[in-house]
Design a protein around this motif. Structure first.
Motif, mmCIF file in Angstrom:
data_model
loop_
_atom_site.group_PDB
_atom_site.id
_atom_site.type_symbol
_atom_site.label_atom_id
_atom_site.label_comp_id
_atom_site.label_asym_id
_atom_site.label_seq_id
_atom_site.Cartn_x
_atom_site.Cartn_y
_atom_site.Cartn_z
ATOM 1 N N ARG A 271 0.755 -1.141 -0.061
ATOM 2 C CA ARG A 271 0.027 0.211 0.117
ATOM 3 C C ARG A 271 0.825 1.251 0.022
ATOM 4 N N LEU A 272 2.050 1.445 0.443
ATOM 5 C CA LEU A 272 2.982 2.499 0.644
ATOM 6 C C LEU A 272 4.065 2.211 -0.206
ATOM 7 N N ALA A 273 4.584 3.326 -0.852
ATOM 8 C CA ALA A 273 5.510 2.981 -1.967
ATOM 9 C C ALA A 273 6.744 2.960 -1.311
ATOM 10 N N SER A 274 6.961 3.247 0.201
ATOM 11 C CA SER A 274 8.349 3.099 0.641
ATOM 12 C C SER A 274 8.722 1.567 0.976
ATOM 13 N N VAL A 275 9.860 0.997 1.354
ATOM 14 C CA VAL A 275 10.171 -0.051 1.620
ATOM 15 C C VAL A 275 10.460 -0.108 2.955
ATOM 16 N N HIS A 276 9.890 -0.773 4.139
ATOM 17 C CA HIS A 276 9.932 -0.856 5.419
ATOM 18 C C HIS A 276 10.713 -2.058 5.850
ATOM 19 N N ARG A 277 11.728 -1.973 6.873
ATOM 20 C CA ARG A 277 12.148 -3.112 7.390
ATOM 21 C C ARG A 277 12.410 -2.961 8.914
ATOM 22 N N SER A 278 12.232 -3.831 9.469
ATOM 23 C CA SER A 278 12.331 -4.068 11.219
ATOM 24 C C SER A 278 13.771 -4.631 11.663
ATOM 25 N N PHE A 279 14.246 -3.847 12.528
ATOM 26 C CA PHE A 279 15.467 -4.102 13.085
ATOM 27 C C PHE A 279 15.522 -4.079 14.585
ATOM 28 N N ARG A 280 16.423 -4.876 15.396
ATOM 29 C CA ARG A 280 16.663 -4.820 16.651
ATOM 30 C C ARG A 280 17.760 -4.181 16.854
ATOM 31 N N ASP A 281 18.804 -4.097 15.740
ATOM 32 C CA ASP A 281 19.831 -3.365 16.192
ATOM 33 C C ASP A 281 20.210 -2.095 15.267
ATOM 34 N N ALA A 282 20.649 -1.197 15.877
ATOM 35 C CA ALA A 282 20.504 0.384 15.233
ATOM 36 C C ALA A 282 21.597 0.323 14.243
ATOM 37 N N GLU A 283 22.934 -0.173 14.532
ATOM 38 C CA GLU A 283 24.082 -0.405 13.363
ATOM 39 C C GLU A 283 23.513 -1.124 12.303
ATOM 40 N N ASP A 284 23.043 -2.086 12.414
ATOM 41 C CA ASP A 284 22.446 -2.963 11.165
ATOM 42 C C ASP A 284 21.300 -2.222 10.608
ATOM 43 N N ALA A 285 20.354 -1.454 11.341
ATOM 44 C CA ALA A 285 19.512 -0.610 10.450
ATOM 45 C C ALA A 285 20.219 0.509 9.739
ATOM 46 N N MET A 286 21.190 1.313 10.467
ATOM 47 C CA MET A 286 21.825 2.324 9.540
ATOM 48 C C MET A 286 22.623 1.702 8.437
ATOM 49 N N ASP A 287 23.316 0.581 8.591
ATOM 50 C CA ASP A 287 23.783 0.014 7.433
ATOM 51 C C ASP A 287 22.892 -0.265 6.204
ATOM 52 N N TRP A 288 21.884 -0.763 6.674
ATOM 53 C CA TRP A 288 20.720 -1.242 5.424
ATOM 54 C C TRP A 288 20.363 0.130 4.890
ATOM 55 N N LEU A 289 19.889 1.173 5.791
ATOM 56 C CA LEU A 289 19.372 2.403 5.394
ATOM 57 C C LEU A 289 20.287 2.906 4.449
ATOM 58 N N LEU A 290 21.459 3.202 4.598
ATOM 59 C CA LEU A 290 22.199 4.002 3.890
ATOM 60 C C LEU A 290 23.191 3.279 2.580
ATOM 61 N N GLU A 291 23.041 1.943 2.557
ATOM 62 C CA GLU A 291 23.545 1.133 1.427
ATOM 63 C C GLU A 291 23.007 1.417 0.081
ATOM 64 N N SER A 292 23.718 1.462 -0.939
ATOM 65 C CA SER A 292 23.119 1.969 -2.135
ATOM 66 C C SER A 292 22.177 0.833 -2.614
#
Length: 128
Positions: free
Chosen positions: A107-128
């Motif tokens: 329903r939404l254009a964005s890709v959402h992903r859930s994480f428990r670890d902030a570093e893992d989340a940031m790595d995924w968020l900023l990868e090309s």
């Protein structure tokens, strides 16, 4: 509902703490949507140890519909594939975040992903 929104060079961050209802989450989304270049930048969402989501399957559907309505009202065209990382260390909120990610994928254009670890989340968020 304490939350903070911060604009960073490569992403927007929002930090939640305390009790959160769907109505409060929609209020925060309106605030978040007012950030410059919101529709195109990745978003890092963090729920800290004190965050408590008052949500269910039905209320998450209401939230997604509310986000769609806000996007229409603002005339916002969110960049397809834009990443949103949801980070929470607690089991219940992690489960709700995963449920939201699954429900919103069609329903939404964005890709959402859930994480428990902030570093893992940031790595995924900023990868090309």
């Amino acid at each position: 509902m304490p939350y903070k929104v911060a604009q960073h060079p490569n992403y927007i961050a929002v930090h939640f703490s305390g009790g959160l209802t769907v109505e409060q989450l929609l209020e925060s989304y309106k605030d978040l949507a007012s950030q410059p270049d919101f529709a195109n930048q990745p978003v890092y969402v963090e729920y800290d140890e004190t965050a408590r989501l008052d949500a269910s399957f039905e209320t998450m559907g209401d939230y997604i519909a509310g986000v769609e309505q806000i996007n229409l009202e603002l005339g916002m065209k969110v960049n397809v594939g834009r990443k949103i990382a949801l980070v929470t260390p607690k089991d219940l909120e992690f489960g709700i975040a995963r449920m939201f990610s699954s429900m919103s994928s069609n329903r939404l254009a964005s890709v959402h992903r859930s994480f428990r670890d902030a570093e893992d989340a940031m790595d995924w968020l900023l990868e090309s």
